[in-house]
Design a protein around this motif. Structure first.
Motif: not given
Ligand SMILES: C[S@@+](CC[C@H](N)C(=O)[O-])C[C@H]1O[C@@H](n2cnc3c(N)ncnc32)[C@H](O)[C@@H]1O
Length: 432
Positions: A48-66
């Motif tokens: 599941g995490s891989l299926r949505y990986a680009p979406r989850l990673e985009f979300l992480i980029s909004l949540l993490l400063e570094r």
């Protein structure tokens, strides 16, 4: 142990982030999980995490400063697992957060415990606003890398949204009935008796679609080779080959042997040679054929360099199930979303052209070569075959009599999800 399933899932995803292919290491990771219930949980979280990986990673980029992806891929992966649970799994949110934070503790990264907790809790607080931003972004909204989106939009100006939706779905489990043992109807009756819900596939003559996936060992007669697992679009190759008992058949990119086995279930041939460049994968062909009680001449060789293995006897039928981007089977192999790069497409197309050019002289006049890919990209499919025909005066594309898919250049394209099938391209070339 609390957190151990999340930690195992993060380990698997981190391996993909570092360039590994799920097929190569997920079995070992799952084997290390002792509880069967935890095993399916880990599998679900990884896929599941891989299926949505680009979406989850985009979300992480909004949540993490570094970002931590490069320095600490496991923690990055754990954040993906945490967000995946909150967004897509029916686990109570407090349990998902607590277990994921526990996993950070298990990884012995004290700094990551606080970070994981903070990121997941912030997501919970600001979920609506964050998801609005994610959905508005092409990568976040589609859960596809931008380079692939671009090509899909160019190649399929009308169908790309449906392709993307299908890539984000879970595929059905499809079976191939071994005709040597029983008819499809007879096997369907057996499934019914075993209370396994299933239907005959509308396009694959030996295909059966299961209503729900299950362990292969629950299938009647699996160990005896009466049935195999194979996508319905992949099963069309055997029909298109029109191979007959008197034929010499070459399967040039054979591993792990799904199509090899299907062809051999249909008939005994004068000769059947199965080639693959990858020795480990060739072992899988041997294993699969052994279970089915079938045999072929297995050759470890390069299809683009037949001088190394060809004995000079022409073939009446050649199957080139080419190495490709696998963009038609993303729903089965979601790690492709992270592993594939734009530059891979050019090198794959080059390899496909070399294999086709080098194998063409091995085809007897009047013979038939089936070119197949599990790709949806024109570069590997319609354009590849058009260029080939331009280079070879004695090549003619034969019409493909099929109701499924759509005409595409000198071949036929099935898009993922059509009649439950994987995305596949087929072209049939005859030599004159
Ligand atoms: C799409 S898979 C084949 C799937 C297989 N036909 C089946 O139905 O199970 C492509 C295969 O081509 C092999 N391959 C890649 N480059 C090759 C080459 N130059 N010569 C021969 N095989 C090659 C890969 O190892 C891989 O097993």
């Amino acid at each position: 142990m609390p957190g151990s399933a999340r930690a195992a899932a993060a380990r698997g995803i981190a391996r993909v982030i570092q360039g590994g292919s799920l097929n190569d290491f997920l079995p070992a990771i799952l084997a290390n999980v002792s509880e069967p219930a935890d095993r399916s949980l880990v599998q679900e979280m990884v896929y599941g995490s891989l299926r949505y990986a680009p979406r989850l990673e985009f979300l992480i980029s909004l949540l993490l400063e570094r970002p931590v992806r490069k320095r600490e891929p496991r923690i990055h992966a754990l954040l993906m697992v945490g967000l995946y649970q909150l967004l897509y799994m029916r686990i109570p949110a407090h349990a998902a957060v607590a277990e994921t934070v526990e996993a950070a503790r298990l990884m012995k990264k004290p700094w990551a415990v606080g970070l994981t907790n903070a990121v997941l809790r912030r997501f919970q607080r600001e979920q609506d606003a964050l998801l609005e931003r994610v959905d508005a972004h092409p990568v976040g909204g589609s859960a596809h890398p931008d380079w692939l989106l671009e090509i899909l939009k160019a190649d399929w100006p009308e169908d790309w949204p449906a392709i993307i939706a299908a890539n984000n779905e879970r595929p059905p489990m499809t079976l191939r009935v071994n005709r040597r043992h029983q008819s499809r109807d007879a096997y369907l009756a057996e499934l019914e008796e075993a209370a396994i819900a299933a239907t005959a596939h509308p396009f694959a003559a030996d295909g059966i679609e299961l209503e729900a996936a299950l362990d292969v060992h629950q299938l009647p007669g699996f160990a005896d080779g009466r049935v195999s697992v194979q996508d319905a679009a992949a099963q069309l190759a055997a029909d298109l080959m029109q191979a007959e008992p008197g034929h010499r058949v070459l399967d040039a990119c054979a591993a792990p042997g799904g199509k090899t086995a299907h062809l051999l279930e249909r008939a005994n041939y004068r000769r059947f040679v199965a080639v693959d460049r990858d020795e480990t994968r060739l072992d899988r062909v041997a294993e699969n054929l052994a279970r089915l009680n079938l045999s072929a001449e297995l050759v470890h060789g390069d299809a683009a360099k037949p001088d190394g293995w060809w004995d000079g006897e022409p073939f009446d039928r050649i199957l080139v199930d080419a190495p490709c981007s696998a963009t038609g089977v993303i729903r089965r192999h979601p790690d492709i979303k992270l592993l594939r790069r734009k530059k891979d497409i050019d090198s794959l197309a080059g390899l496909q052209a070399r294999i086709l050019d080098q194998l063409w002289p091995l085809l007897a006049p009047g013979g038939r070569l089936v070119y197949a890919t599990c790709s949806v990209l024109a570069r590997e499919n319609a354009e590849q075959v058009a260029n080939f025909i331009r280079r070879h005066d004695d090549a003619i594309a034969a019409p493909i009599a099929a109701d499924c898919g759509r005409p595409s250049g000198f071949g036929r394209q099935i898009l993922p999800g059509e009649a439950g099938m994987d995305g596949f391209f087929y072209s049939v070339l005859t030599r004159h």
